[in-house]
Write a protein that holds these residues in place. Structure first.
Motif, PDB file in Angstrom:
ATOM      1  N   HIS A  52       0.844  -1.185   0.000  1.00  0.00           N
ATOM      2  CA  HIS A  52       0.000   0.000   0.000  1.00  0.00           C
ATOM      3  C   HIS A  52       0.885   1.242   0.000  1.00  0.00           C
ATOM      4  CE1 HIS A  52      -3.671  -2.226   1.962  1.00  0.00           C
ATOM      5  NE2 HIS A  52      -3.394  -2.628   0.736  1.00  0.00           N
ATOM      6  N   LEU A 134      -4.783   6.259   0.528  1.00  0.00           N
ATOM      7  CA  LEU A 134      -3.874   5.550  -0.370  1.00  0.00           C
ATOM      8  C   LEU A 134      -3.721   6.248  -1.715  1.00  0.00           C
ATOM      9  CD1 LEU A 134      -4.919   1.813   0.181  1.00  0.00           C
ATOM     10  CD2 LEU A 134      -3.147   3.132   1.341  1.00  0.00           C
ATOM     11  N   ARG A 137      -2.278   0.660  -4.612  1.00  0.00           N
ATOM     12  CA  ARG A 137      -2.086  -0.584  -3.877  1.00  0.00           C
ATOM     13  C   ARG A 137      -2.025  -1.745  -4.855  1.00  0.00           C
ATOM     14  NH1 ARG A 137      -7.405  -3.026  -2.375  1.00  0.00           N
ATOM     15  NH2 ARG A 137      -9.041  -1.796  -3.381  1.00  0.00           N
TER      16      ARG A 137
END
Length: 259
Positions: A52, A134, A137
């Motif tokens: 991530h 994020l 990922r």
């Protein structure tokens, strides 16, 4: 003339030997999947590794979110999975989290966990909040090499190195043959944690996970391997199998069973 002829023949032999060394030795053809030849069939463990890439300003909040949610899944026997380790990358890709999960029972256990988590409102909220933090990922499904240690919780403090190798297609069996011997050279400081190869995601990918007390310990341990007879041969024959490799130095988070 005879001496000159012998010298030329000897030179050709040396060149021929050197030329052949550039290529991978042929592996006997098999009538079974590589995964069945390399993994611990009786245990049928499946692993998932997650990478991530976190927004830099969100890393602390991301870690706190994971600490609040992931250990509860790990501890709940309702889910047939275990959190093997969770880390932040220290050297390598910055602002990155790495999670390693084990599913005892293979693909059916993975599917069971996925279906059960869909009904878990706390996990759904976690995923929604995590998504805001994020940038990207990715994940891979892995099997463990039969000759490597199975990762078990350990006390810290340690740093961890994840060495990832992209192999040339068709060379996984040969890699396994050499590393089945090589792992014996790398057990003296309990540095070997786990060895895995990909099944889904980037293919022909190998991950070796190591633990060290600190960076100097890593340097000393790796240098020590070169003092053991046979290690140089393993390196000599496995380097040509690699297309690309990289190394991450990682720090365990508070929630990690591998400290």
């Amino acid at each position: 003339d005879n001496l000159s002829s012998v010298h030329r023949e000897s030179s050709r032999n040396r060149e021929d030997s050197w030329f052949k060394s550039l290529f991978v030795r042929k592996v006997d053809p098999r009538k079974d999947a590589h995964s069945n030849l390399l993994t611990k069939n009786e245990e049928s463990n499946l692993y998932k590794i997650q990478f991530h890439n976190v927004k830099p300003e969100c890393l602390d909040a991301y870690n706190k979110l994971c600490e609040d949610v992931l250990p509860s899944i790990h501890a709940d026997k309702y889910y047939p999975c275990e959190l093997v380790g969770t880390w932040n990358t220290w050297y390598g890709e910055q602002d990155q989290a790495v999670h390693l999960w084990r599913y005892r029972g293979g693909y059916p256990a993975l599917t069971e966990v996925m279906n059960k988590l869909k009904q878990n409102q706390d996990f759904t909220a976690y995923r929604k909040e995590r998504g805001k933090m994020l940038m990207s990922r990715r994940n891979q499904l892995l099997l463990e090499f039969s000759f490597w240690n199975e990762p078990v919780p350990r006390e810290g403090p340690n740093i961890y190195e994840l060495r990832s190798y992209q192999l040339r297609p068709g060379t996984m069996i040969e890699w396994g043959n050499y590393w089945a011997r090589a792992i014996g050279y790398r057990q003296h400081n309990r540095e070997a944690v786990g060895g895995f190869f990909s099944q889904i995601g980037d293919l022909y990918m190998v991950h070796h996970l190591w633990a060290y007390k600190d960076l100097q310990s890593r340097e000393d341990t790796r240098n020590g391997a070169w003092q053991q007879e046979g290690w140089d041969e393993v390196v000599y024959y496995t380097v040509p199998l690699i297309q690309h490799m990289d190394s991450r130095i990682m720090i365990p988070t508070k929630a990690s069973p591998l400290q």
